[in-house]
Design a protein around this motif. Structure first.
Motif, PDB file in Angstrom:
ATOM      1  N   PRO A   1      49.271  42.389  70.479  1.00 58.04           N
ATOM      2  CA  PRO A   1      49.023  41.880  71.797  1.00 58.04           C
ATOM      3  C   PRO A   1      48.123  42.829  72.605  1.00 58.04           C
ATOM      4  O   PRO A   1      47.435  42.365  73.531  1.00 58.04           O
ATOM      5  CB  PRO A   1      50.287  41.648  72.487  1.00 58.04           C
ATOM      6  N   VAL A   2      48.155  44.226  72.538  1.00 58.67           N
ATOM      7  CA  VAL A   2      47.507  45.147  73.248  1.00 58.67           C
ATOM      8  C   VAL A   2      45.906  45.219  72.878  1.00 58.67           C
ATOM      9  O   VAL A   2      45.171  45.156  73.739  1.00 58.67           O
ATOM     10  CB  VAL A   2      48.086  46.538  73.029  1.00 58.67           C
ATOM     11  N   HIS A   3      45.648  45.018  71.669  1.00 57.56           N
ATOM     12  CA  HIS A   3      44.189  44.846  71.269  1.00 57.56           C
ATOM     13  C   HIS A   3      43.909  43.381  71.348  1.00 57.56           C
ATOM     14  O   HIS A   3      42.446  42.943  71.385  1.00 57.56           O
ATOM     15  CB  HIS A   3      44.121  45.304  69.837  1.00 57.56           C
ATOM     16  N   GLY A   4      44.735  42.560  71.653  1.00 58.76           N
ATOM     17  CA  GLY A   4      44.371  41.098  71.455  1.00 58.76           C
ATOM     18  C   GLY A   4      43.639  40.411  70.474  1.00 58.76           C
ATOM     19  O   GLY A   4      42.694  39.919  70.308  1.00 58.76           O
ATOM     20  N   ILE A   5      44.349  40.840  69.370  1.00 57.43           N
ATOM     21  CA  ILE A   5      43.718  40.674  67.932  1.00 57.43           C
ATOM     22  C   ILE A   5      44.747  39.849  66.916  1.00 57.43           C
ATOM     23  O   ILE A   5      45.767  40.534  66.715  1.00 57.43           O
ATOM     24  CB  ILE A   5      42.815  41.581  67.429  1.00 57.43           C
ATOM     25  N   ASP A   6      44.259  38.938  66.179  1.00 60.11           N
ATOM     26  CA  ASP A   6      45.247  38.445  65.062  1.00 60.11           C
ATOM     27  C   ASP A   6      44.808  39.311  63.911  1.00 60.11           C
ATOM     28  O   ASP A   6      43.899  38.933  63.211  1.00 60.11           O
ATOM     29  CB  ASP A   6      44.870  36.973  64.866  1.00 60.11           C
ATOM     30  N   VAL A   7      45.745  40.342  63.630  1.00 64.94           N
ATOM     31  CA  VAL A   7      45.223  41.315  62.669  1.00 64.94           C
ATOM     32  C   VAL A   7      45.132  40.633  61.191  1.00 64.94           C
ATOM     33  O   VAL A   7      44.247  40.781  60.488  1.00 64.94           O
ATOM     34  CB  VAL A   7      46.369  42.323  62.464  1.00 64.94           C
ATOM     35  N   PHE A   8      46.200  40.052  60.775  1.00 59.66           N
ATOM     36  CA  PHE A   8      46.069  39.300  59.312  1.00 59.66           C
ATOM     37  C   PHE A   8      45.261  38.026  59.417  1.00 59.66           C
ATOM     38  O   PHE A   8      44.995  37.669  58.258  1.00 59.66           O
ATOM     39  CB  PHE A   8      47.592  39.110  58.882  1.00 59.66           C
ATOM     40  N   GLY A   9      44.815  37.648  60.506  1.00 62.88           N
ATOM     41  CA  GLY A   9      43.785  36.627  60.442  1.00 62.88           C
ATOM     42  C   GLY A   9      42.290  36.902  60.398  1.00 62.88           C
ATOM     43  O   GLY A   9      41.498  36.223  60.117  1.00 62.88           O
ATOM     44  N   THR A  10      42.284  38.385  60.739  1.00 65.38           N
ATOM     45  CA  THR A  10      40.881  38.720  60.654  1.00 65.38           C
ATOM     46  C   THR A  10      40.773  39.608  59.556  1.00 65.38           C
ATOM     47  O   THR A  10      39.299  39.700  59.016  1.00 65.38           O
ATOM     48  CB  THR A  10      40.906  39.868  62.039  1.00 65.38           C
ATOM     49  N   ILE A  11      41.391  40.329  59.169  1.00 64.79           N
ATOM     50  CA  ILE A  11      41.078  40.957  57.882  1.00 64.79           C
ATOM     51  C   ILE A  11      41.948  40.510  56.754  1.00 64.79           C
ATOM     52  O   ILE A  11      43.003  40.148  56.931  1.00 64.79           O
ATOM     53  CB  ILE A  11      41.199  42.574  57.872  1.00 64.79           C
TER      54      ILE A  11
ATOM     55  N   GLU B   1      49.593  49.378  63.260  1.00 66.02           N
ATOM     56  CA  GLU B   1      48.709  49.764  64.026  1.00 66.02           C
ATOM     57  C   GLU B   1      47.364  50.237  63.242  1.00 66.02           C
ATOM     58  O   GLU B   1      46.332  50.127  63.775  1.00 66.02           O
ATOM     59  CB  GLU B   1      49.143  51.157  64.955  1.00 66.02           C
ATOM     60  N   GLY B   2      47.554  50.806  62.174  1.00 69.98           N
ATOM     61  CA  GLY B   2      46.461  51.196  61.379  1.00 69.98           C
ATOM     62  C   GLY B   2      45.494  50.043  60.933  1.00 69.98           C
ATOM     63  O   GLY B   2      44.475  50.163  60.926  1.00 69.98           O
ATOM     64  N   LEU B   3      46.429  49.118  60.537  1.00 69.74           N
ATOM     65  CA  LEU B   3      45.575  47.659  59.894  1.00 69.74           C
ATOM     66  C   LEU B   3      44.989  47.261  61.246  1.00 69.74           C
ATOM     67  O   LEU B   3      43.845  46.589  61.202  1.00 69.74           O
ATOM     68  CB  LEU B   3      46.568  46.949  59.359  1.00 69.74           C
ATOM     69  N   ALA B   4      45.415  46.958  62.409  1.00 75.07           N
ATOM     70  CA  ALA B   4      44.926  46.803  63.397  1.00 75.07           C
ATOM     71  C   ALA B   4      43.503  47.451  63.790  1.00 75.07           C
ATOM     72  O   ALA B   4      42.687  46.787  64.367  1.00 75.07           O
ATOM     73  CB  ALA B   4      45.961  46.591  64.621  1.00 75.07           C
ATOM     74  N   LEU B   5      43.606  48.574  63.588  1.00 83.15           N
ATOM     75  CA  LEU B   5      42.079  49.321  63.648  1.00 83.15           C
ATOM     76  C   LEU B   5      41.155  48.785  62.935  1.00 83.15           C
ATOM     77  O   LEU B   5      39.857  48.504  63.567  1.00 83.15           O
ATOM     78  CB  LEU B   5      42.241  50.956  63.393  1.00 83.15           C
TER      79      LEU B   5
END
Lengths: 319, 319, 319, 319, 319, 319
Positions: free
Chosen positions: B74-84, B307-311
């Motif tokens: 929610p802080v980055h506003g990104i779907d992590v596992f949907g993106t990578i 958090e690392g994967l979100a980067l």
């Protein structure tokens, strides 16, 4: 060279095994000078552990709780620390990373103890500390009768983990190196599933006498020990006691527990049942304090060491 | 339909990280085939531990609790596992006794990941697993910017424990072997007493930028990370996160705790503060589950990995 | 009289505070002979505990974990154990049942330390060990500035529990007996509900300066300590540190925990913030190891003692 | 109807909340007869737990540790139990198997409390006990301002677990049923990964004001609470406090922990920051004693309840 | 390559039981295709628990520790996993809130196993998972001989907790529904105080044979099992093993412990004593990992499952 | 005056022993008014502990777990709480600091119970609470037969700790003060090393009959109890049960554990073996809840109290 009174334990912030005097570890020849008949050595090593580590911390914790053990053995009727001169030889300083160096160092320190005419009591650490101790003892006394308490046979090969000398192999090496007298490996407490039908073939092929836990439960520990005693006779004897021979309820602080083992009373009676045997040394291994509860395993371990020391005292007293 | 050999149990971590698909560990080329952009690898190794062991059990426990982590940051506003595309590559199967073999095997497996164009996320185990991972990453990307979170400098020599490659030395080797780009070692969270006045001399001499905990407390983690980010620029970056960088209150499950460390919020913000950096891999080490309470350290560890994967996801999303 | 190297700790089964030399407790005059500037004394006493006992076990556990603390203080930039001669004076041997005898004995042993020109570092035990230590210190140095870290005011009367000298009363006695210099009681970390509106009236009436946790949180520990330092000036100062001044998250091992306390970083900075003050002694009390987790409270306690010792070294180094 | 002295606690084997008088649960009309202004009700229910259960045991453990909390609030400067008449209403007797019956019973008992003109303080149990409490309170006071402290939004649908009324849904129902006044849901402490980008859409769509932990960390709890207070104004207000809003380091005893939460000081300040608000009730939920360490979470929970009660006393005292 | 939904995590237990192959849970017909003779199914359900919950976590923890169990049973002299085809069928995915759905789903999945000609081994979860398993087994095999190990009779009515189907009632329903063959309920290990003189009347009235712990202690487990075996004869037999039949010292990880139970050796011998019986399935219930210590209860549970599987292998080997 | 139903326990937040009615402690004469035949009294005192404290917390924890004990004793076939009128007399309010006041107060309260014609059941607390209870009982009934279960003889002198009345001395005083009838001290479970050959001389010299654990193991508890019963005959009898008579595996929650003790079954059979004896009171001491695991020791303690109460009921029922 007897126990200090309890006030000493309170006063002195540090705690040697059983409140005994400490040897100057810089000079092992002090053992002989002090007329030591038993020397306790800690080996803070768990680099041979295949599952849960933590046994490296046992020497410190066993010293701490051993302060509660008094000097007189009421069943044998003997003042243990008044009869034999025992001392705390400190720890064998080992790097946690170098198994070969550990073996070399333990063998050298145990050799120094036996050279001084004393019986070593080695407090592991994991079971891989037993092999160098047996080597030093056999070098002095010749092939030994070995009483081996354990849930496992400890006669694995290097195949499983790619290493010849971890905590599952000391007895294989002891047999292969001729440290054990013919037909004089006595294994007690073995249990649990095996990897295959011939797991005990190596030990049996070397004449080992195996008492799985079912046999002990059925026949009773007193009867079993009478048989062991008789087979040993006057041979120089080493007791290698892996605490996982005991049931996890009584000894939870160990890394590869197997349900269904010895009770605490059976374990104490087992050692007591060696009364009269010519004990030349003992190791107590695989106590993992981080897995213990309320020091239960450590207290039992200290009692087992006391039982071992009492065997020495008893034999001396009886001449 | 019989049992797998014990090595299989070591190798196959099961309950996959973050409920991700698992790669067939028999065939790492599957990474590329699957278009993997991140591969999580467990390394159940704690043979480099100088004090309390137990980190070997972390890969299983982290997988278990990671099942609670959802997909959207929610802080980055990104779907992590949907993106990578991320997957669980299983554990690197290592004998608990052979440090050289561990380093060789980890380097080979991490090399396979980077060869497939994916970023490795190495879940130790103790900190000695970081060196071979850094070797493989630097072999691919050239000298790296390294962000190093830790209570300790990890630039010890072999003098102390008679071994060059334990968990207190990986950064010394990384610097000495040229795996770190000039002036690109960023050490955060260091604290506690040193062995001597020149403990950090080696790192400083190699241009390390050291942020002891006092500096972070005083300046704030956001400010510090802005500086780190700026100094890194577009360099390929590795994050090596020793959980003892965090205060024992938030991360009790570790073997060499030092009071006064990062809070959990600072730790999460620290990784989050690398947003925009070109992360090429990460390791998370020194989580010792037997010392944890209520999975606190494991939950925090899983969050740090997320958090690392979100980067990665963020950088991809931003193009 | 400096630290032994880590190998000594491994080798020697027993562990003195910070691996320091031990004084022969049979002869306290040895303190002076050895040129001791600081002497650590354990007091295994928890007979003054009103809620959960266990602090009697702290001296042993703090010795054990203190072995991990090195010698150089990087924030002050000083080699603590290379600058001052410190030694482990053992425990004050006390019966667990006789509070009056405990007070007498602690006062005598602390008096012996100060008579030798050294600063006593008293490791409790519960807070009732502080009163006799303060008596001995004030007998030598005159009324003291007292820095008192605690969740509680410790100025209770005997009404509540029918006893004048339990762990909730030492500061009342210290004030009433004139051990504290006028306006020189500095209380930090107080919090939680009171028994009534005038709970702090006694302390305030004696000129105490009270910094409840809310004040510290709002103003910052650095600012608060600057004020404390300024008010103390060159007065001889005693630090009495009740570990329950710290939040239970960071120091769970204590018998009367109060939520909302100091963080570990604030606690370390608090002691560090006394740099320059003329410290004549310190006590660290109320660590109850049976309630600790993963030695967290003990490690923090050892660090706080090290911070106290560093104050001595710093002042000596600065002349 | 004030606290009993500590001797009562010692004497009386059983322990009511804060040593308060107990209501005869056979006759809730006794509330009014006793002039009760606050009634504490335990709800030993964890049948709505999705991960680790255990919250059913909280009412007993919170009563036990609440005995340590005294009566005077030093920050507000008010004698809480001397100002308001509070009593322990016992537990709401619920079968562990019937969620619908639990909701019905809690609603009825909370309704009895509000009917007597008293403020209910509901001690769960898991968060599914909050919905019936909110229903009863809103039935009396009309749509409420709700201050919701939590790591989670608790606005899930029944999709995930096939149930509409578990511990992840109470706020969704409260919003949907119109129990919350327009724009008067204030959510504090939310954090962690979401299941998708629109996890908070439902709450936001109902005008919820969300303060994720990052906002609190950045702006400070005092500033945030000032904003909350201002927005609430004179509306009747309910505080629903899920202990997992707090970081696991301070509150490990909870079933779905999320790293990075409120500190204990922030949590206490949060409640304190509602000073002046017209509080009509509070629930404290999700404390799971089997996962706690050294009663840390329970002590903090008791302090939070005391802070809530102090809000009542303060408003009464100020007229 | 994204995350699986949370239900997947529930469903897929991973780290398979005893390192066995896993069935694709999407397709239970795979059981027959694989020629499975035994299928292990986890049921993470503790919604029927009256006191301490936590049994929902047992399937994961039992899988983890079962990795240590090898294949060869030395007492029976049989290679268990080489003799029968066993596989891990995963978990029965159940919502934690819907007992009726749980019963329906367990019955369906166990029915699929028996339809494939395999014996189900159901790993709870609390004892309420046994009823649907018994229903499915009896639907296939007709009324069963049931060996019931427990501290409790589990024949309660719905009066006590207002529910007919919690963990204290499965045997009542099994008897009432005719799932048990006439006179073929064998209850072992019962003990502790009863609610009234006729607690066992229902079971006795249905011809149950009750062996309270006192009878086992007096006559010996071998003798008792010989009697059970003889009475069972060739009937299809189900073993329902509530781990609280064992003493809390050996099995602390359970929610309603009763002192004075079976030892671990008796428990293992009990199952072993069914050698020759026609076992058609088994459940192992009430292991609550959050209450366990050092995995003691889980290790024992894994051994009991292995003993059950060995019964199948033994009967097959003997033709 | 019988047990409340389980719903009462749920409903009423507080828990008396065995869900019994509570006496108004302000008026012990209420005992007689209520026709009480047994009164349970807690004594939260551990000021006589020589090693690990914590027993002061036992009365609260034992009340909590005693709620699980039902009313009917199946072995004796008697409805215990339906046969005798038992009530919870609350705790004896003692300062934790004043041993003399504790003894005075316990003696007075126990005297009030016996004056009312009821049998006191004293729940310690450490073993020093037994002496005043024995004094009060002997004052009423004359010299008693005393059945003493313990690992220790508890006949120490004041030499060791400088105090005559700690938890290691109650039996010495009881013998010296003539509270024990000639030859009627029966000590069971003694074990472990002694301080010297004449440790038991004092007891033996007073005609004590000592059954060390080895004798019990060899002869069986039933045989031993038959002998004890016969020797007691119709004498008024007190049972003083130190929980460390039981092995640490079954009773880890105690402060001076000794390996090799009674099993839980032997302990229960021991009390049961007193059936027919004229029991006039009982104490249960040395349960230290902070050292317990999963309430194991507390559950066993509650069962032992129930066994004691059953003896009363049985004798009454049999006339």
């Amino acid at each position: 060279m007897s126990q200090q009174p309890a006030a000493h334990y309170l006063r002195h912030g540090q705690i040697p095994f059983f409140r005994l005097p400490c040897a100057s570890f810089a000079d092992p020849s002090a053992y002989a000078g002090a007329g030591a008949e038993a020397v306790l050595l800690g080996v803070p090593w768990d680099g041979g552990t295949t599952y849960q580590p933590g046994a490296r911390l046992a020497p410190w914790e066993l010293r701490r709780v051993s302060a509660l053990v008094q000097r007189f053995h009421p069943v044998h009727g003997i003042d243990v620390f008044g009869t034999i001169a025992a001392l705390d030889g400190g720890n064998v300083a080992v790097s946690p990373f170098d198994a070969a160096a550990m073996r070399e160092r333990v063998e050298a320190e145990v050799a120094a103890v036996v050279a001084a005419g004393a019986a070593p009591f080695v407090v592991g650490g994991d079971h891989s500390v037993a092999l160098p101790a047996l080597r030093a003892a056999a070098a002095r006394h010749g092939p030994l009768a070995v009483v081996h308490v354990d849930a496992h046979s400890d006669t694995s090969t290097g195949d499983l983990w790619g290493d010849e000398f971890h905590h599952g192999t000391p007895l294989r090496h002891a047999l292969a190196e001729g440290l054990v007298a013919e037909g004089q490996l006595h294994q007690l407490g073995l249990r649990g599933a095996w990897g295959g039908a011939d797991d005990f073939a190596f030990a049996s092929g070397h004449g080992a006498r195996i008492f799985p836990i079912e046999a002990i439960a059925e026949r009773g520990i007193a009867f079993v020990m009478a048989e062991v005693r008789e087979r040993i006779g006057e041979r120089p004897t080493w007791l290698t006691f892996d605490v996982d021979g005991i049931d996890p309820a009584f000894a939870p602080g160990t890394g590869t527990p197997v349900p269904g083992g010895l009770t605490s009373r059976e374990a104490l009676h087992l050692v007591r049942g060696l009364a009269g045997v010519r004990l030349v040394g003992m190791d107590l291994v695989e106590i993992a304090p981080p897995l213990d509860h309320a020091d239960m395993t450590c207290h039992l371990g200290a009692s087992l060491l006391f039982e071992g020391l009492a065997l020495l005292a008893l034999r001396k007293a009886r001449g």
